[in-house]
Motif scaffolding. Structure first.
Motif, PDB file in Angstrom:
ATOM      1  N   THR A  83       0.844  -1.191   0.000  1.00  0.00           N
ATOM      2  CA  THR A  83       0.000   0.000   0.000  1.00  0.00           C
ATOM      3  C   THR A  83       0.881   1.244   0.000  1.00  0.00           C
ATOM      4  O   THR A  83       2.105   1.168   0.202  1.00  0.00           O
ATOM      5  N   SER A  84       0.259   2.397  -0.184  1.00  0.00           N
ATOM      6  CA  SER A  84       1.020   3.650  -0.215  1.00  0.00           C
ATOM      7  C   SER A  84       1.658   3.971   1.125  1.00  0.00           C
ATOM      8  O   SER A  84       2.571   4.795   1.195  1.00  0.00           O
ATOM      9  N   THR A  85       1.214   3.327   2.216  1.00  0.00           N
ATOM     10  CA  THR A  85       1.855   3.527   3.522  1.00  0.00           C
ATOM     11  C   THR A  85       2.806   2.390   3.872  1.00  0.00           C
ATOM     12  O   THR A  85       3.250   2.284   5.017  1.00  0.00           O
ATOM     13  N   GLY A  86       3.104   1.521   2.910  1.00  0.00           N
ATOM     14  CA  GLY A  86       4.104   0.481   3.134  1.00  0.00           C
ATOM     15  C   GLY A  86       3.582  -0.793   3.761  1.00  0.00           C
ATOM     16  O   GLY A  86       4.371  -1.671   4.127  1.00  0.00           O
ATOM     17  N   ARG A  87       2.276  -0.929   3.892  1.00  0.00           N
ATOM     18  CA  ARG A  87       1.721  -2.178   4.429  1.00  0.00           C
ATOM     19  C   ARG A  87       1.795  -3.252   3.355  1.00  0.00           C
ATOM     20  O   ARG A  87       1.457  -3.010   2.204  1.00  0.00           O
ATOM     21  N   THR A  88       2.225  -4.443   3.742  1.00  0.00           N
ATOM     22  CA  THR A  88       2.361  -5.539   2.786  1.00  0.00           C
ATOM     23  C   THR A  88       1.041  -6.283   2.649  1.00  0.00           C
ATOM     24  O   THR A  88       0.545  -6.869   3.615  1.00  0.00           O
ATOM     25  N   ILE A  89       0.490  -6.253   1.443  1.00  0.00           N
ATOM     26  CA  ILE A  89      -0.725  -7.014   1.130  1.00  0.00           C
ATOM     27  C   ILE A  89      -0.355  -8.446   0.768  1.00  0.00           C
ATOM     28  O   ILE A  89      -1.016  -9.404   1.168  1.00  0.00           O
ATOM     29  N   ALA A  90       0.716  -8.600  -0.019  1.00  0.00           N
ATOM     30  CA  ALA A  90       1.147  -9.937  -0.462  1.00  0.00           C
ATOM     31  C   ALA A  90       2.631  -9.880  -0.787  1.00  0.00           C
ATOM     32  O   ALA A  90       3.171  -8.821  -1.121  1.00  0.00           O
TER      33      ALA A  90
END
Length: 506
Positions: free
Chosen positions: A177-184
């Protein structure tokens, strides 16, 4: 799909305000919804831009319009679809600017939801994938078929990404995501802390593609492959399209959204009985059991563009051990509210994701207030009140940059007063200071300054005189005048507190 196809799509009821056949025949590469004044850094060439025109106002409309439309032109946007709901019509200067910059302009009536337009575009693109000739693709045909079935059957994002990159020996790759959260991430990819992930997205190394979906700046997804040349560019674009379809399926699941919103609506009703709240919590699954806290977020804008809820949801998803239900406050659409439960009493803080969220829209302050824990459903209404009070304190303490304030942080007189509405603060200060509230008068300004220093030095005559470079008799004279004008006795503790509070409320 081409821009002109949108005009012919039944049910959208779009109106062409400007654009010749050459512009209407342009291919749509994706969709971005935004109300930023300068959205250029969030756009990709070939996209259509959906905007509710919240950024426009009559006072400086032409200046804002030029900034917005020129940003679309620089980014290579295909067309602007402007909503009529905010202003009743699309302002004339927007039409003029689109004509000047050569961008097709379509009006979107208030009855047409932006999400419907996005769905039309992506359904058309997904259909186009199946109709393209085999030599158009970089992914093998059987892989494309498998990916389509995985999306339809609700496979998780890790499985989808790994299968997509399997023909290329599954190199390290992420959906972030744009805040650096890892989706996959693929099996060969090490975990990335959020701050490092954001830095990777901005790095020129490797390949980063935006995943097209209706989003706000806070929750954009990106396909990121750190190694240059790890997969053919055409294949990466196909994979990004498939991930967009995965996200579209996720966004289309409205059942949880409805139950979340029902719970948030009940929170604002102070007379809601315990059984109704317990049932609403139970319908949200893991929230059935407490303890809970309430978080309230706002961007400080008068009208909601969905940014507050998207930001709050994104921030909470940075905590994998946190369960929450989020929605828009029914009594004020600019606020987003969440009921949060942290698994196994894990520590809860928004301090880490908040700066990353702010960087997504640095020109828009983002505030949050967090309540104390409550163990009973009936305590949630009080928790909402606490969170809103902490939110007001955050807005007062940091009006330009935004911040998170927890109710536990309200441990000083200044922080406590910060949560009081501005008009109440003003009235209290004026009534308590009396004539001194008119600080534009030079003598009153001097007396207020002396009072402030006197209280700051624990009412010490000698230290006040030293700090102000005055004779002690002058300090005595000024403080006597303060007491006469305010009707307060500075030998009394309660009167000292009254005047100190009045100074803080100015």
């Amino acid at each position: 799909m081409r821009v002109g196809d949108l005009l012919r799509t039944e049910g959208l009821d779009l109106t062409l305000l400007w654009g010749g056949e050459n512009l209407l025949s342009r291919v749509i590469g994706g969709v971005t919804a935004t109300d930023l004044e300068d959205p250029a850094r969030f756009l990709q060439p070939g996209e259509i831009v959906l905007s509710g025109l919240v950024w426009w106002n009559e006072a400086d409309g032409r200046t804002r319009t030029e900034r917005f439309v020129s940003a679309l032109s620089r980014a290579g946007a295909t067309a602007l679809l402007a909503g009529e709901e905010t202003h009743g019509t699309v302002p004339a200067d927007i039409v003029d600017s689109c004509r000047e910059h050569g961008i097709a302009l379509l009006a979107v009536p208030a009855r047409t939801n932006f999400r419907v337009i996005t769905e039309v575009v992506y359904r058309h693109q997904w259909g186009d994938l199946s109709r393209r000739p085999a030599d158009h693709f970089a992914l093998p045909e059987h892989v494309r078929g498998d990916l389509g079935r995985l999306v339809d059957h609700g496979a998780d994002a890790d499985e989808l990404l790994g299968r997509a990159l399997a023909p290329f020996d599954t190199p390290p790759a992420y959906v972030l995501t744009s805040t650096g959260r890892t989706i996959a991430r693929t099996a060969s990819s090490p975990g990335l802390p959020a701050a490092r992930a954001v830095a990777s997205l901005r790095s020129p190394a490797g390949a980063t593609l935006r995943v097209q979906a209706e989003t706000t700046p806070y929750d954009v997804w990106y396909l990121h492959v750190p190694q240059a040349g790890a997969a053919p560019p055409r294949a990466l674009h196909e994979i990004a399209e498939i991930i967009a379809q995965y996200r579209h399926h996720e966004l289309g699941r409205a059942a949880r959204r409805r139950t979340d919103q029902d719970l948030i609506a009940l929170l604002g009703q102070g007379d809601t009985d315990a059984s109704a709240l317990a049932n609403a919590l139970a319908s949200c699954g893991p929230l059935a059991e407490g303890p809970w806290r309430v978080v309230v977020t706002t961007t400080g804008e008068r009208r909601s563009d969905g940014g507050a809820e998207a930001a709050l949801t994104e921030a909470l998803q940075h905590h994998p051990a946190t369960y929450f239900a989020a929605g828009t406050a029914p009594d004020t659409e600019a606020e987003a509210v969440a009921v949060v439960r942290t698994a196994d009493e894990a520590p809860f803080s928004l301090d880490e994701p908040w700066p990353l969220l702010h960087n997504c829209r640095p020109d828009t302050p983002l505030y949050a207030g967090v309540s104390a824990l409550t163990t009973e459903p009936t305590g949630l209404h009080a928790a909402l009140t606490q969170a809103r009070y902490a939110l007001a304190a955050a807005r007062h303490t940091s009006p330009a940059a935004g911040r998170v304030t927890t109710v536990e942080e309200l441990a000083t007189l200044e922080s406590l007063l910060a949560g009081i509405p501005a008009d109440v603060r003003t009235i209290f200060s004026a009534r308590t200071l009396g004539p001194l509230a008119d600080s534009d008068t030079a003598s009153h300004h001097t007396l207020l300054e002396t009072l402030e220093v006197f209280l700051a030095h624990n009412c010490s005559w000698a230290r006040t005189a030293e700090a102000l470079h005055l004779h002690v008799n002058t300090v005595h004279y000024r403080i006597d005048r303060v007491q006469v004008l305010t009707g307060r006795d500075l030998s009394r503790l309660d009167h000292k507190l009254d005047l100190r509070a009045a100074l803080l409320c100015r």
